[in-house]
Scaffold this active site. Structure first.
Site, PDB file in Angstrom:
ATOM      1  N   ASP A  14      37.543  26.626  36.878  1.00  0.00           N
ATOM      2  CA  ASP A  14      36.485  27.757  36.078  1.00  0.00           C
ATOM      3  C   ASP A  14      36.904  27.920  35.073  1.00  0.00           C
ATOM      4  OD1 ASP A  14      36.938  28.879  39.091  1.00  0.00           O
ATOM      5  OD2 ASP A  14      38.415  29.485  39.280  1.00  0.00           O
ATOM      6  N   HIS A  42      29.883  27.604  39.269  1.00  0.00           N
ATOM      7  CA  HIS A  42      29.692  27.202  37.955  1.00  0.00           C
ATOM      8  C   HIS A  42      29.063  28.684  37.380  1.00  0.00           C
ATOM      9  CE1 HIS A  42      32.059  23.691  37.592  1.00  0.00           C
ATOM     10  NE2 HIS A  42      31.010  22.818  38.305  1.00  0.00           N
TER      11      HIS A  42
HETATM   12  P1  GDP Z   1      33.799  26.638  35.463  1.00  0.00           P
HETATM   13  O1  GDP Z   1      33.130  26.752  37.306  1.00  0.00           O
HETATM   14  O2  GDP Z   1      34.084  25.156  34.957  1.00  0.00           O
HETATM   15  O3  GDP Z   1      32.212  26.665  35.164  1.00  0.00           O
HETATM   16  O4  GDP Z   1      33.536  27.953  35.336  1.00  0.00           O
HETATM   17  P2  GDP Z   1      33.188  29.866  36.127  1.00  0.00           P
HETATM   18  O5  GDP Z   1      31.706  29.744  36.203  1.00  0.00           O
HETATM   19  O6  GDP Z   1      33.796  29.738  37.545  1.00  0.00           O
HETATM   20  O7  GDP Z   1      34.408  30.897  35.738  1.00  0.00           O
HETATM   21  C1  GDP Z   1      34.320  31.166  34.428  1.00  0.00           C
HETATM   22  C2  GDP Z   1      34.100  32.452  34.063  1.00  0.00           C
HETATM   23  O8  GDP Z   1      33.970  32.568  32.488  1.00  0.00           O
HETATM   24  C3  GDP Z   1      32.718  33.090  34.686  1.00  0.00           C
HETATM   25  O9  GDP Z   1      32.506  34.035  34.353  1.00  0.00           O
HETATM   26  C4  GDP Z   1      31.839  32.881  33.085  1.00  0.00           C
HETATM   27  O10 GDP Z   1      30.569  33.645  33.207  1.00  0.00           O
HETATM   28  C5  GDP Z   1      32.331  33.186  31.984  1.00  0.00           C
HETATM   29  N1  GDP Z   1      32.872  32.779  30.376  1.00  0.00           N
HETATM   30  C6  GDP Z   1      32.508  31.803  30.313  1.00  0.00           C
HETATM   31  N2  GDP Z   1      32.259  31.211  29.127  1.00  0.00           N
HETATM   32  C7  GDP Z   1      32.720  32.581  28.501  1.00  0.00           C
HETATM   33  C8  GDP Z   1      33.599  33.609  27.128  1.00  0.00           C
HETATM   34  O11 GDP Z   1      33.262  32.111  26.320  1.00  0.00           O
HETATM   35  N3  GDP Z   1      33.668  34.830  27.196  1.00  0.00           N
HETATM   36  C9  GDP Z   1      33.562  35.379  28.303  1.00  0.00           C
HETATM   37  N4  GDP Z   1      33.470  36.597  28.426  1.00  0.00           N
HETATM   38  N5  GDP Z   1      33.294  34.720  29.698  1.00  0.00           N
HETATM   39  C10 GDP Z   1      32.873  33.324  29.796  1.00  0.00           C
END
Ligand code: GDP
Length: 428
Positions: A14, A42
């Site tokens: 995440d 994701h």
């Molecule tokens: P992944 O599985 O690694 O792709 O991560 P996820 O999507 O499960 O979780 C990452 C969370 O952080 C999600 O809610 C994204 O929309 C959010 N996100 C990613 N980058 C940023 C950022 O720079 N700032 C904020 N506020 N949210 C982010």
């Protein structure tokens, strides 16, 4: 010159890999998932909307990109088709998909076995997302798995499913008295689905070999993070596949030396879904605030909706995560989330139960009783989500990034200041 990069997690998952892959995919030819299955979640936010991807690679929003589910993936055909249809219904056009004929197929009995095992464990659950991954990969290792190529040979498939069910009979019967017959027989269902899968299925290893010969740029999209890796993570609270860049070559089917960059993605603080030790975890009001402010809509799992556990940035865990990933660069996400803090604590060491202080990441058993040693850095108390260049960030935010780089030992090349594709800074 086109370059290939693995985008992998430095933490517990995440970290925001989906966002980074969606952004980098603008200049890629292929995006490849190399392990895991629809247990991934994701979040991608771009001009087309907000999407939670589970099995599909995060290059699907770029019409010129070929998205690949490699041989290392665990493929649930039912959820793949549902995810594809949902994406098409939302107006995503010209998405290209290739599915490896060697990928293993998740069957209803894998999911059933996963659920039964979690229920049996009661309060000692692994925190599985219950998508059948552990039983699937166990059967793969037992050499009784069903592969995508088997779906196009009904007689052969029936024989293999029969063998599989025979081996599993004791397993399923022992847990709740259910007989093999009660486990949904999947041959008919799989054969009904196979014509829809057929146009995507190919020898993706050969396709990627040819792409590399033509100097295509390939992104390898990791799922979860280093600390959930089967060998190097917090076993047994890991996933059932390798999550490391070293495995990306194997699970995708490309030579290891074809990977030029290993981009380890880390959040600017810690989050984890599921069970296992989390030394930096905050159980107080501050934890609740970080959970509320974090991510795109609070820190809740994209696949399960479960609230994520949160804590301060853990330099001990993240340095180890970067080391086992072999990170050549860092992408720091969610930096904007910390904008409400006067001071930002970071975990710089662990005090073990024996009283020993360490900055090395210990075995799972020692993590349970470890307590964090904190150092704090000045906050910036402002909204940085409009910054697009490193020099646009307030001094305190730049210093925080520099401190993370120093503690982790890897330079940051990407900083994310918001969930949208465009809220991204390339660091020169
Ligand atoms: P992944 O599985 O690694 O792709 O991560 P996820 O999507 O499960 O979780 C990452 C969370 O952080 C999600 O809610 C994204 O929309 C959010 N996100 C990613 N980058 C940023 C950022 O720079 N700032 C904020 N506020 N949210 C982010």
């Amino acid at each position: 010159m086109p370059q290939s990069a693995a985008i992998v997690g430095a933490n517990w998952g995440d970290e925001g890999k989906g966002k980074i892959v969606d952004w980098l995919a603008a200049s890629a030819d292929y995006v490849v998932r190399f392990q895991g299955g629809d247990n991934a979640g994701h979040t991608v936010i771009n001009d087309l909307g907000t999407f939670a991807l589970h099995l599909l690679p995060a290059g699907v929003f770029h019409p010129g990109v070929s998205n690949v589910l490699g041989p290392g993936v665990g493929l649930n055909p039912v959820s793949l088709l549902a995810e594809w249809d949902a994406l098409m219904a939302r107006g995503v056009e010209d998405a290209r998909l290739l599915v490896s004929d060697r990928a293993h197929v998740v069957l209803p009995l894998h999911i059933r076995r996963d659920v039964l095992e979690e229920e049996r464990r009661g309060s000692r659950q692994f925190g599985s997302t219950r998508r059948g991954m552990a039983p699937l990969y166990a059967d793969k290792a037992l050499k009784i798995g069903i592969r995508v190529s088997d779906l196009f040979d009904r007689a052969g498939l029936a024989l293999k499913v029969h063998d599989l069910l025979t081996v599993k009979a004791g397993d399923l019967a022992g847990t709740d008295g259910a007989s093999v017959e009660a486990a949904e027989h999947p041959v008919d269902t799989l054969c009904q689905l196979s014509p829809r899968l057929h146009p995507w299925v190919t020898d993706t290893t050969a396709a990627l070999r040819e792409a590399l010969q033509q100097r295509a740029a390939i992104l390898l999209e990791g799922q979860l993070g280093a600390l959930r890796d089967l060998d190097h993570g917090i076993y047994p609270f890991t996933t059932s596949t390798p999550t490391l860049a070293g495995f990306a070559a194997v699970g995708a089917g490309i030579p290891p030396h074809a990977i030029d960059r290993i981009i380890a993605v880390t959040k600017a603080y810690s989050t984890a879904v599921g069970a296992g030790p989390l030394v930096s975890e905050l159980h107080d009001e501050m934890g609740a605030s970080l959970r509320r402010m974090g991510g795109h809509a609070g820190e809740f799992g994209a696949t399960t909706g479960r609230p994520r556990r949160v804590g301060w940035f853990d330099a001990v865990a993240t340095r180890y995560g970067c080391q086992v990933q072999g990170a050549t660069e860092l992408a720091i996400t969610n930096l904007d989330v910390l904008g409400f803090l006067d001071r930002i604590p970071v975990v710089v060491g662990y005090r073990l139960e024996t009283g020993v202080l360490t900055d090395m990441f210990p075995l799972t058993g020692d993590l349970w009783s470890a307590t964090p040693m904190l150092e704090s850095f000045p906050g910036w108390r402002t909204d940085i989500s409009d910054a697009r260049r490193f020099q646009d960030l307030p001094r305190a935010a730049r210093n925080y990034v520099r401190a993370i780089e120093q503690l982790v030992g890897v330079r940051a090349s990407i900083i994310s200041v918001g969930p949208h594709r465009d809220q991204t800074i390339m660091v020169a």
